[in-house]
Scaffold this motif. Structure first.
Motif, mmCIF file in Angstrom:
data_model
loop_
_atom_site.group_PDB
_atom_site.id
_atom_site.type_symbol
_atom_site.label_atom_id
_atom_site.label_comp_id
_atom_site.label_asym_id
_atom_site.label_seq_id
_atom_site.Cartn_x
_atom_site.Cartn_y
_atom_site.Cartn_z
ATOM 1 N N ASP A 43 0.824 -1.210 0.000
ATOM 2 C CA ASP A 43 0.000 0.000 0.000
ATOM 3 C C ASP A 43 0.858 1.260 0.000
ATOM 4 O O ASP A 43 0.481 2.283 -0.588
ATOM 5 C CB ASP A 43 -0.966 0.006 1.185
ATOM 6 N N VAL A 44 2.030 1.212 0.652
ATOM 7 C CA VAL A 44 2.956 2.351 0.622
ATOM 8 C C VAL A 44 3.403 2.595 -0.823
ATOM 9 O O VAL A 44 3.378 3.731 -1.318
ATOM 10 C CB VAL A 44 4.181 2.097 1.543
ATOM 11 N N PHE A 45 3.806 1.523 -1.507
ATOM 12 C CA PHE A 45 4.227 1.667 -2.905
ATOM 13 C C PHE A 45 3.056 2.100 -3.789
ATOM 14 O O PHE A 45 3.211 2.968 -4.650
ATOM 15 C CB PHE A 45 4.818 0.357 -3.433
ATOM 16 N N LEU A 46 1.901 1.506 -3.580
ATOM 17 C CA LEU A 46 0.733 1.833 -4.396
ATOM 18 C C LEU A 46 0.349 3.312 -4.233
ATOM 19 O O LEU A 46 0.061 4.007 -5.220
ATOM 20 C CB LEU A 46 -0.439 0.929 -4.022
ATOM 21 N N ALA A 47 0.372 3.800 -3.008
ATOM 22 C CA ALA A 47 0.041 5.208 -2.760
ATOM 23 C C ALA A 47 1.018 6.130 -3.494
ATOM 24 O O ALA A 47 0.623 7.165 -4.029
ATOM 25 C CB ALA A 47 0.052 5.497 -1.260
ATOM 26 N N ARG A 48 2.275 5.738 -3.534
ATOM 27 C CA ARG A 48 3.282 6.577 -4.195
ATOM 28 C C ARG A 48 3.110 6.591 -5.714
ATOM 29 O O ARG A 48 3.344 7.620 -6.349
ATOM 30 C CB ARG A 48 4.680 6.115 -3.838
ATOM 31 N N TYR A 49 2.759 5.453 -6.291
ATOM 32 C CA TYR A 49 2.796 5.335 -7.753
ATOM 33 C C TYR A 49 1.428 5.296 -8.434
ATOM 34 O O TYR A 49 1.361 5.260 -9.666
ATOM 35 C CB TYR A 49 3.627 4.111 -8.140
ATOM 36 N N ALA A 50 0.342 5.364 -7.686
ATOM 37 C CA ALA A 50 -1.004 5.254 -8.270
ATOM 38 C C ALA A 50 -1.287 6.331 -9.321
ATOM 39 O O ALA A 50 -1.992 6.065 -10.286
ATOM 40 C CB ALA A 50 -2.054 5.288 -7.167
ATOM 41 N N ASP A 51 -0.746 7.515 -9.158
ATOM 42 C CA ASP A 51 -1.021 8.615 -10.080
ATOM 43 C C ASP A 51 0.172 8.977 -10.959
ATOM 44 O O ASP A 51 0.202 10.070 -11.523
ATOM 45 C CB ASP A 51 -1.467 9.854 -9.284
ATOM 46 N N GLN A 52 1.126 8.082 -11.109
ATOM 47 C CA GLN A 52 2.353 8.387 -11.846
ATOM 48 C C GLN A 52 2.279 8.140 -13.353
ATOM 49 O O GLN A 52 3.231 8.385 -14.052
ATOM 50 C CB GLN A 52 3.516 7.577 -11.269
ATOM 51 N N LYS A 53 1.185 7.587 -13.859
ATOM 52 C CA LYS A 53 1.049 7.311 -15.296
ATOM 53 C C LYS A 53 2.189 6.446 -15.819
ATOM 54 O O LYS A 53 2.870 6.770 -16.785
ATOM 55 C CB LYS A 53 0.974 8.615 -16.102
ATOM 56 N N LEU A 54 2.421 5.331 -15.138
ATOM 57 C CA LEU A 54 3.467 4.387 -15.527
ATOM 58 C C LEU A 54 2.952 3.431 -16.604
ATOM 59 O O LEU A 54 1.762 3.125 -16.656
ATOM 60 C CB LEU A 54 3.910 3.573 -14.312
ATOM 61 N N ASP A 55 3.878 2.931 -17.431
ATOM 62 C CA ASP A 55 3.554 1.907 -18.417
ATOM 63 C C ASP A 55 3.936 0.514 -17.932
ATOM 64 O O ASP A 55 3.271 -0.461 -18.250
ATOM 65 C CB ASP A 55 4.282 2.189 -19.740
ATOM 66 N N LEU A 56 5.021 0.438 -17.172
ATOM 67 C CA LEU A 56 5.565 -0.848 -16.731
ATOM 68 C C LEU A 56 6.243 -0.711 -15.376
ATOM 69 O O LEU A 56 6.727 0.358 -15.028
ATOM 70 C CB LEU A 56 6.623 -1.361 -17.714
ATOM 71 N N VAL A 57 6.313 -1.837 -14.674
ATOM 72 C CA VAL A 57 7.176 -1.963 -13.509
ATOM 73 C C VAL A 57 8.232 -2.990 -13.886
ATOM 74 O O VAL A 57 7.902 -4.072 -14.367
ATOM 75 C CB VAL A 57 6.416 -2.439 -12.255
ATOM 76 N N ALA A 58 9.500 -2.651 -13.699
ATOM 77 C CA ALA A 58 10.604 -3.583 -13.941
ATOM 78 C C ALA A 58 11.166 -4.003 -12.588
ATOM 79 O O ALA A 58 11.513 -3.158 -11.768
ATOM 80 C CB ALA A 58 11.692 -2.933 -14.796
ATOM 81 N N GLY A 59 11.244 -5.313 -12.357
ATOM 82 C CA GLY A 59 11.734 -5.838 -11.090
ATOM 83 C C GLY A 59 13.049 -6.542 -11.261
ATOM 84 O O GLY A 59 13.250 -7.304 -12.210
ATOM 85 N N MET A 60 13.949 -6.292 -10.323
ATOM 86 C CA MET A 60 15.269 -6.915 -10.339
ATOM 87 C C MET A 60 15.195 -8.312 -9.723
ATOM 88 O O MET A 60 14.520 -8.527 -8.722
ATOM 89 C CB MET A 60 16.282 -6.066 -9.560
ATOM 90 N N ASP A 61 15.908 -9.248 -10.320
ATOM 91 C CA ASP A 61 15.994 -10.633 -9.870
ATOM 92 C C ASP A 61 16.569 -10.660 -8.456
ATOM 93 O O ASP A 61 17.599 -10.041 -8.198
ATOM 94 C CB ASP A 61 16.921 -11.380 -10.829
#
Length: 180
Positions: A43-61
């Protein structure tokens, strides 16, 4: 008011001398095991990025896969894995980097994103910055616009967060631990 940073930090186990003597490994598996705390973290991450107009999330292995895929799902956008060398089955680009206790190489599919995509780069922990810098370089080589880097834990004494910020990439961190 709950201090989410301290709450999250309390649920991270420290394993001394792993994977080698002198390393204080910050283990997030204890945080992931607690459904309430894991939800608060996401929820902390979601609150930060909910309005950022992102296309993708890239996650590191590999722990970035856990965070990134859940966040991508919640944001209703795609997820891109940046994996250790030799794990992706299609054409790839690769980047090598130094770790706190060695070196490694990560790869991304050549069609993982397109030029101009707005991408969030996420991992569990920021130590020396090598892993995130390698991910950043890979995404940039594909033409992506990396909006921000994000981690649960920052270890500022190892210099990674400073390196990332000096590269021009903003870094969001949920909590930090001093020392190694």
């Amino acid at each position: 008011m709950i201090d989410t940073s301290e709450l999250i930090k309390k649920h991270i186990r420290t394993v001394p001398d792993w994977p080698q003597v002198g390393i204080q490994f910050r283990d997030i598996t204890t945080l992931l095991q607690d459904p309430k705390i894991f939800r608060i973290l996401m929820d902390v991450f979601l609150a930060r990025y909910a309005d950022q107009k992102l296309d993708l999330v890239a996650g590191m292995d590999a722990r970035g896969f856990i965070l990134g895929s859940v966040l991508a799902y919640e944001l209703n956008i795609g997820f891109v894995p940046i994996r250790k060398k030799g794990k992706l089955p299609f054409a790839t680009l690769e980047e090598s980097y130094d770790l706190e206790y060695g070196s490694a190489t990560v790869e991304i599919h050549t069609d993982a994103c397109k030029a101009g995509d707005r991408v969030l780069l996420i991992d569990d922990l920021m130590a020396t910055g090598g892993t995130m810098m390698a991910g950043k370089r890979l995404l940039e080589r594909l033409g992506a616009n990396i909006v921000e880097g994000a981690v649960i834990v920052d270890l500022p004494d190892l210099g990674g967060s400073k390196l990332i910020e000096e590269s021009g990439l903003g870094l969001f961190k949920v909590c930090e631990f001093s020392g190694h």
